[in-house]
Motif scaffolding. Sequence first.
Motif, mmCIF file in Angstrom:
data_model
loop_
_atom_site.group_PDB
_atom_site.id
_atom_site.type_symbol
_atom_site.label_atom_id
_atom_site.label_comp_id
_atom_site.label_asym_id
_atom_site.label_seq_id
_atom_site.Cartn_x
_atom_site.Cartn_y
_atom_site.Cartn_z
ATOM 1 N N VAL A 1 -4.195 -11.025 9.499
ATOM 2 C CA VAL A 1 -3.791 -10.522 8.186
ATOM 3 C C VAL A 1 -4.699 -11.130 7.120
ATOM 4 C CG1 VAL A 1 -1.923 -10.394 6.486
ATOM 5 C CG2 VAL A 1 -1.402 -10.241 8.935
ATOM 6 N N ILE A 2 -5.160 -10.282 6.198
ATOM 7 C CA ILE A 2 -5.991 -10.707 5.071
ATOM 8 C C ILE A 2 -5.179 -10.510 3.793
ATOM 9 C CG2 ILE A 2 -8.133 -10.277 3.789
ATOM 10 C CD1 ILE A 2 -9.154 -9.004 6.498
ATOM 11 N N GLU A 3 -5.142 -11.519 2.937
ATOM 12 C CA GLU A 3 -4.435 -11.415 1.653
ATOM 13 C C GLU A 3 -5.322 -10.688 0.656
ATOM 14 O OE1 GLU A 3 -3.714 -11.900 -2.261
ATOM 15 O OE2 GLU A 3 -5.134 -13.395 -1.487
ATOM 16 N N MET A 4 -4.778 -9.619 0.028
ATOM 17 C CA MET A 4 -5.572 -8.784 -0.881
ATOM 18 C C MET A 4 -4.783 -8.471 -2.160
ATOM 19 S SD MET A 4 -7.065 -6.163 2.045
ATOM 20 C CE MET A 4 -7.893 -5.120 0.845
ATOM 21 N N ALA B 1 -7.786 -14.942 5.733
ATOM 22 C CA ALA B 1 -8.769 -14.811 4.663
ATOM 23 C C ALA B 1 -8.075 -14.262 3.425
ATOM 24 C CB ALA B 1 -9.914 -13.887 5.084
ATOM 25 N N THR B 2 -8.801 -14.266 2.311
ATOM 26 C CA THR B 2 -8.316 -13.703 1.055
ATOM 27 C C THR B 2 -9.447 -12.912 0.404
ATOM 28 O OG1 THR B 2 -7.403 -14.196 -1.144
ATOM 29 C CG2 THR B 2 -8.930 -15.802 -0.229
ATOM 30 N N GLY C 1 -11.344 -23.401 -0.149
ATOM 31 C CA GLY C 1 -12.067 -23.270 1.110
ATOM 32 C C GLY C 1 -11.509 -22.209 2.030
ATOM 33 N N ILE C 2 -10.806 -21.238 1.468
ATOM 34 C CA ILE C 2 -10.260 -20.146 2.265
ATOM 35 C C ILE C 2 -11.372 -19.130 2.517
ATOM 36 C CG2 ILE C 2 -8.499 -18.343 2.361
ATOM 37 C CD1 ILE C 2 -6.941 -19.931 0.239
#
Length: 512
Positions: free
Chosen positions: A183-186, A211-212, A222-223
């Motif tokens: 899952v990527i945070e968007m 990730a973001t 540092g993501i």
Amino acid sequence: MTNQTVSEVSHQRALQRIEEISQLAVYRNRPVALYTDLYQLTMMYGHYQAGRHRQRVVFDLFYRKNPSQNGYVIAAGLEQVVWYLHHLHFDDAQIEYLKSLNMFSDAFLEELRSFRFTGDLYAVPEGTIVFPQEPILRVEGPLFEVQLIESALLSFVNHQSLIATKTQRIVDAAKSGGSQGPVIEMGLRRAQNMDAAVFGARASFIGGCIATSNVLAGQCFGIPVSGTQGHAWIQSFPSELDAFRAYYRAFPDHTVLLVDTYDVLRSGVPNAITVAKEMEQDGKRLQGIRIDSGDLAYLSKQARAMLDDAGLHYVKIVASSDLDEWTIRDLIMQKAKIDSWGVGTKLITSYDHPSLGGVYKLAAQEANGRLEPRIKISENAEKVTNPGKKKVLRLLVDGVASADLIALDDEQFNPAEPLELFDPVHTYKRKVIQNYEIQELLVPVFVGGKLVYELPTLQAIRETVVKGLSQFSSEVLRHVNPHIHHVDLSQKLWDLKQYLLRQWRPHAKYNK
């Protein structure tokens, strides 16, 4: 090595770490003293006027109800708390503003000039699994100090704990049915403001996102950052194929193509296949395609078949479009061919439960030279507080969390002896545990105003979540109607609470 030496070493390491963190763009040079509600200052002033402001008190920060049908919460936000308390002071501009309100005496304002946090803070480390009524933070110190910090502490802990918990639900859903889709945070554009977006991205990483899309969060914490192109990119070219080719030329090693600007199956995917074949001739590979609208189950299955027929088995399919844990779970049940998930609005805002609702309550106050317990009584039973200076113990049997126990801070328990636990409301519900392990959840962070806790890295916090979840049964962790993990009171604390309730009852007046 003596305890004093250990404490000093811890203090120096903790200071070095917080100074590093304080240089991050989201923290640097930010005023903090007025990050409070006015009523904190009015109460401080009232205590000051009454000569009570130096009385020692204990406050607990906890929440009463799990969000989003969940069975637990992931504690987060302690880094912000430490940064805030470490830098908390009033500068000249803030004093002048308070003076302009014409509410406070000059003597009080002068007292604020020398304000520093000198108390004790005990907290559960970030990433710890916590439950309703358990103190997440315990603050002890002069009433003057402990009163001021209430709203800031609640803001930091409520927000990040909420988003970390919501994220974990979404990440867990993406693993259902044997899927391993990351899952990527968007959610940057849908968050309420910049702080909510940046610290929400931090919390989402704690909760399990890989990730973001938020570049500032990437820089500060540092993501890993991730992003492709939007529909405007595609629209700005004479054709979709021109847009795809231009993007490949710009990012030959990181090409993911958005295929739903016009028509996913008749335009987007065929054009992506054309570009993928051209990339193969250059010795490159198309990383993936993204579908951001439409029937994601149907479209992903059709797109997968088209890609596979073209020999592009390696091309991944990314889905976005207002996803949450329920939509993701349904898509997996429908056997959608989706490899990873971009989640925005419903993660960054915790759309179905937008506030954790944590509270900050007085538990003890200095009187007659010692701390005496305090209790808040309410018509609502769940709002009656647990009095006294307390600790939280996690009791594990064979490595599995059997229950949590809130006890008075001076109580001792011997794991070699049987321990009877009972429901604090329905006291006939009891069980006895033996040969158990005790984990004390609250750890010292500030002692006498001195920082003694070295803040962990974000990756270490994430590992704390994974380890914590592994201690609970799947029934506690399930998304719907989770099994209740019991949070009990020690006999001594329960007796104290009943005593204080009886002390109050003779004076109560009821108007029918």
